[in-house]
Write a protein that holds these residues in place. Structure first.
Motif, PDB file in Angstrom:
ATOM      1  N   ILE A 168      33.401 -21.696  39.011  1.00  0.00           N
ATOM      2  CA  ILE A 168      34.807 -21.509  40.382  1.00  0.00           C
ATOM      3  C   ILE A 168      35.107 -22.650  40.818  1.00  0.00           C
ATOM      4  O   ILE A 168      34.414 -23.013  41.508  1.00  0.00           O
ATOM      5  CB  ILE A 168      35.171 -19.929  40.103  1.00  0.00           C
ATOM      6  N   THR A 169      36.362 -23.189  40.943  1.00  0.00           N
ATOM      7  CA  THR A 169      36.938 -23.825  41.922  1.00  0.00           C
ATOM      8  C   THR A 169      37.254 -23.316  42.972  1.00  0.00           C
ATOM      9  O   THR A 169      38.098 -21.981  42.962  1.00  0.00           O
ATOM     10  CB  THR A 169      37.521 -24.858  40.867  1.00  0.00           C
ATOM     11  N   VAL A 170      37.783 -23.321  43.712  1.00  0.00           N
ATOM     12  CA  VAL A 170      38.454 -23.341  45.156  1.00  0.00           C
ATOM     13  C   VAL A 170      39.907 -23.181  44.972  1.00  0.00           C
ATOM     14  O   VAL A 170      40.299 -21.993  44.722  1.00  0.00           O
ATOM     15  CB  VAL A 170      38.378 -24.333  46.420  1.00  0.00           C
ATOM     16  N   ASN A 227      44.837 -14.656  45.077  1.00  0.00           N
ATOM     17  CA  ASN A 227      46.042 -14.457  45.031  1.00  0.00           C
ATOM     18  C   ASN A 227      46.185 -14.823  47.081  1.00  0.00           C
ATOM     19  O   ASN A 227      47.459 -14.383  48.048  1.00  0.00           O
ATOM     20  CB  ASN A 227      46.967 -13.463  45.421  1.00  0.00           C
ATOM     21  N   LEU A 228      45.731 -16.164  47.141  1.00  0.00           N
ATOM     22  CA  LEU A 228      45.663 -16.924  48.732  1.00  0.00           C
ATOM     23  C   LEU A 228      46.185 -18.361  48.445  1.00  0.00           C
ATOM     24  O   LEU A 228      47.088 -19.347  47.810  1.00  0.00           O
ATOM     25  CB  LEU A 228      44.420 -17.176  49.483  1.00  0.00           C
ATOM     26  N   ALA A 229      47.105 -18.338  49.594  1.00  0.00           N
ATOM     27  CA  ALA A 229      48.017 -19.689  49.650  1.00  0.00           C
ATOM     28  C   ALA A 229      47.022 -20.849  50.290  1.00  0.00           C
ATOM     29  O   ALA A 229      45.748 -20.713  50.159  1.00  0.00           O
ATOM     30  CB  ALA A 229      49.012 -19.526  51.413  1.00  0.00           C
ATOM     31  N   SER A 230      47.574 -22.220  49.900  1.00  0.00           N
ATOM     32  CA  SER A 230      46.533 -22.995  50.012  1.00  0.00           C
ATOM     33  C   SER A 230      46.316 -22.919  51.123  1.00  0.00           C
ATOM     34  O   SER A 230      44.912 -24.163  50.984  1.00  0.00           O
ATOM     35  CB  SER A 230      47.965 -24.726  49.586  1.00  0.00           C
ATOM     36  N   THR A 231      46.833 -22.686  51.825  1.00  0.00           N
ATOM     37  CA  THR A 231      46.489 -22.955  53.779  1.00  0.00           C
ATOM     38  C   THR A 231      44.575 -21.541  53.937  1.00  0.00           C
ATOM     39  O   THR A 231      44.252 -22.645  55.199  1.00  0.00           O
ATOM     40  CB  THR A 231      47.336 -22.519  54.723  1.00  0.00           C
ATOM     41  N   LEU A 255      44.691 -10.984  56.162  1.00  0.00           N
ATOM     42  CA  LEU A 255      46.406 -11.992  56.162  1.00  0.00           C
ATOM     43  C   LEU A 255      45.722 -12.845  57.378  1.00  0.00           C
ATOM     44  O   LEU A 255      46.426 -13.584  57.764  1.00  0.00           O
ATOM     45  CB  LEU A 255      47.113 -11.178  56.429  1.00  0.00           C
ATOM     46  N   ARG A 256      45.609 -11.686  58.722  1.00  0.00           N
ATOM     47  CA  ARG A 256      44.920 -12.925  59.504  1.00  0.00           C
ATOM     48  C   ARG A 256      44.390 -14.393  59.523  1.00  0.00           C
ATOM     49  O   ARG A 256      45.166 -15.553  60.127  1.00  0.00           O
ATOM     50  CB  ARG A 256      43.879 -12.311  60.734  1.00  0.00           C
ATOM     51  N   GLN A 257      43.281 -14.253  58.708  1.00  0.00           N
ATOM     52  CA  GLN A 257      42.331 -15.237  58.535  1.00  0.00           C
ATOM     53  C   GLN A 257      43.300 -16.402  57.726  1.00  0.00           C
ATOM     54  O   GLN A 257      43.762 -17.618  57.521  1.00  0.00           O
ATOM     55  CB  GLN A 257      41.335 -15.044  57.205  1.00  0.00           C
ATOM     56  N   ASN A 258      44.702 -15.892  56.664  1.00  0.00           N
ATOM     57  CA  ASN A 258      45.479 -17.052  55.504  1.00  0.00           C
ATOM     58  C   ASN A 258      46.038 -16.643  56.495  1.00  0.00           C
ATOM     59  O   ASN A 258      46.412 -18.182  56.225  1.00  0.00           O
ATOM     60  CB  ASN A 258      45.772 -15.307  55.186  1.00  0.00           C
ATOM     61  N   THR A 259      46.458 -17.263  57.724  1.00  0.00           N
ATOM     62  CA  THR A 259      47.523 -17.615  58.694  1.00  0.00           C
ATOM     63  C   THR A 259      47.145 -18.488  59.678  1.00  0.00           C
ATOM     64  O   THR A 259      47.769 -18.936  60.069  1.00  0.00           O
ATOM     65  CB  THR A 259      48.845 -16.222  59.019  1.00  0.00           C
TER      66      THR A 259
END
Length: 587
Positions: free
Chosen positions: A536-538, A546-550, A580-584
């Motif tokens: 699987i790729t990143v 459902n994560l953003a590119s960040t 969410l905290r990790q995402n942002t």
């Protein structure tokens, strides 16, 4: 009760917390005005009595140095809104919550007045209850008093209850000064009426009103409070006797949670024995702070009793798990006679709840069984996701026996998530289910049996529907619990055998709370490598979650550079998901 303190925090309060107030009598609760959902601005000071009169501790032996005596029987009363001077010593905690979360937004049409100020329109204090109270019941002596009313002994004059003694809670309409207070009474009656019938819940008989009062007619429990029984035993129960009490508490709470009702004020004072007999059944009372809660809803109003309030309540985001924390506190008290979180003031108690760990080192804990200690620790986990549910707790090794296990609403929520998950996630959960301990399988086997599998040993959406219907009360309609079936519609064309049911209904967070989590995860990864791991790729992983590119830089560490598959680290992180905290977080 004995000395109560949190082990890893030093509480040094400048405020002595001295206040005056009467203690709630048997069969009556402090019918405080509870905050409504989604209104963070409704929590403020409370009129709690001084929790530290100079009373001797019922626990034998000397107290730790520098620790003052604990009261024999004093629990701060519930969080009331206002106006109750002096100001709350927890003001700084509430101020910090406002700073962290921002000022609460007011409804567009303006807030409901809470200071006793007159609103534009007079309050409608007509409840639609029967108006012939005096003709139906003969009111007797008072048996308890709270802030908003009192409870009296009474006898029924006619009807099915003729000649039978009952308890009547009398709530003054004059003290209903806000629309919220009126709604609180309506909701309490609605909950009592909807849930009445469980063996460990006080029976509701009738609700009446006149121009001055509302009368709630209930079963008369003459055996006294659980708190009285604890004190009469010198401050604590034996393990075997404590099990009898805890099973009854868990039974009623599991029933309430399945119906979509959260109690929010569980404490020894709110459990009465039906008679004075030593083995009399126990009844839950006081649903004045209880509320209906939808399956995925979070509450944010601070209500409850300080010693029993869960950390997430203070953080203003909680659900049914707050009741489980309170049961953990009660069990801790039953087993050792001390409170797990203790301080001189309301703010000190809050700090202990948020920061301290319960003390399991001092006497009598060294002589308490390992199973009992594990049971309490799994209820008093500050991470609400890791706590057992009430139904799960009833299958814990400490309580396990020939006792009925109730249906758990948690399995409906977990199956809903499972059937919507990607093939990779389902494969990961199936691998994890292969490593379940026998203790975890006891709970899952009981739940699977309650769904009454078909002749082929499988279950479908219809099995879930039938199980909920068999256990439904009027409360389910109010809390919208039955709506969860609509979200499980993807199961309509599927059948789950027991192995897949296990994969669908395990909680990664609860497993992580087990002492053997590392071994479970390691064993599960071996299964995953053989049957479910794939390249699987990143980018694919980010899309699936459902994560953003960040968040891509975080996911790079999850995938092995050698073959492009999830590593053991990635496998465990994938089961949890990225917060969410990790995402942002800035990269």
């Amino acid at each position: 009760m004995g000395q109560c303190y949190g082990k890893n925090i030093a509480v040094d309060d400048a405020v002595d917390g001295s206040r005056t107030g009467s203690r709630t009598g048997p069969g009556v609760h402090q019918n405080g005005v509870s905050s409504v959902k989604n209104t963070p601005n409704h929590a403020s000071s409370s009129p709690w009595p001084n929790p530290f009169p100079h009373a001797a501790s019922p626990m034998p032996g000397a107290l730790p140095p520098g620790v003052p005596p604990s009261p024999a029987r004093s629990t701060p009363r519930r969080f009331f809104r206002r106006p109750f001077p002096p100001p709350s010593p927890a003001k700084h905690i509430k101020s910090s919550l406002v700073k962290r979360q921002g000022a609460p937004k007011q409804p567009k049409d303006g807030p409901i007045p809470e200071d006793g100020a007159e609103s534009e329109r007079p309050l409608d204090k007509s409840f639609g209850y029967s108006k012939n109270f005096t003709s139906k019941y003969e009111l007797g002596h008072e048996v308890g008093r709270g802030h908003f009313g009192h409870t009296c002994y009474a006898k029924a004059r006619k009807g099915e209850l003729k000649g039978q003694p009952v308890a009547v809670k009398v709530i003054s309409k004059a003290k209903m000064t806000t629309a919220i207070a009126i709604e609180d009474v309506r909701r309490e009656v609605k909950i009592l009426k909807a849930l009445s019938g469980h063996a460990n819940l006080v029976k509701f008989y009738d609700a009446c009103e006149d121009s001055n009062n509302v009368y709630i007619v209930m079963e008369l429990c003459e055996g006294g409070e659980l708190l009285d029984r604890i004190l009469s035993r010198g401050g604590r129960y034996t393990e075997e006797d404590a099990k009898i009490i805890v099973r009854q508490i868990l039974s009623i709470v599991a029933f309430c949670h399945l119906q979509g009702v959260v109690h929010r004020d569980l404490k020894p004072e709110n459990f009465l024995f039906s008679t004075k007999d030593e083995h009399a059944p126990m009844k839950a009372i006081d649903f004045g702070l209880s509320d209906f809660i939808r399956p995925d809803e979070r509450l944010n109003d601070i209500v409850g009793s300080a010693y029993y309030v869960a950390p997430e309540v203070l953080h203003r985001s909680y659900s049914l798990e707050g009741d489980i924390w309170s049961i953990g506190v009660i069990t801790y008290i039953l087993l050792c006679g001390s409170r797990p979180f203790w301080a001189r003031t309301e703010s000190g108690i809050f700090r202990a709840v948020l920061r301290a760990d319960p003390n399991f080192d001092d006497a009598p804990w060294p002589s308490v069984s390992a199973e009992a200690k594990d049971f309490v620790k799994r209820l008093l986990n500050k991470d609400l996701r890791k706590r057992m549910t009430a139904a799960q707790a009833l299958t814990h090794p400490w309580l396990r026996g020939q006792h009925p296990i109730p249906l758990d609403i948690l399995i409906f929520k977990l199956v809903k998530s499972y059937i919507r998950a990607s093939p990779l996630r389902r494969a990961a959960l199936k691998a994890l289910s292969k490593s379940l301990t026998e203790d975890e399988l006891v709970y899952l086997k009981a739940q699977f049996k309650l769904l009454e599998p078909n002749k082929d040993g499988r279950i479908s959406l219809e099995n879930f529907r039938s199980a909920l219907t068999r256990n439904a009360t009027e409360a389910m309609k109010e809390s919208k619990v039955l709506d969860i079936l609509n979200s499980m519609e993807h199961l309509a064309s599927r059948r789950l055998d027991f192995d897949e049911f296990c994969a669908a209904t395990i909680s990664v967070y609860q497993l992580e709370a087990l002492d053997g989590w590392e071994q479970i995860a390691s064993s599960a990864f071996e299964y995953f490598e053989q049957e479910g791991n794939r390249v699987i790729t990143v980018e694919e992983l980010a899309r699936e979650m459902n994560l953003a590119s960040t968040a891509h830089s975080v996911l790079h560490d999850w995938i092995r550079s050698t073959d492009g598959k999830l590593s053991f680290h990635g496998f465990t992180k994938y089961l949890h998901g990225v917060t969410l905290r990790q995402n942002t977080r800035p990269q």
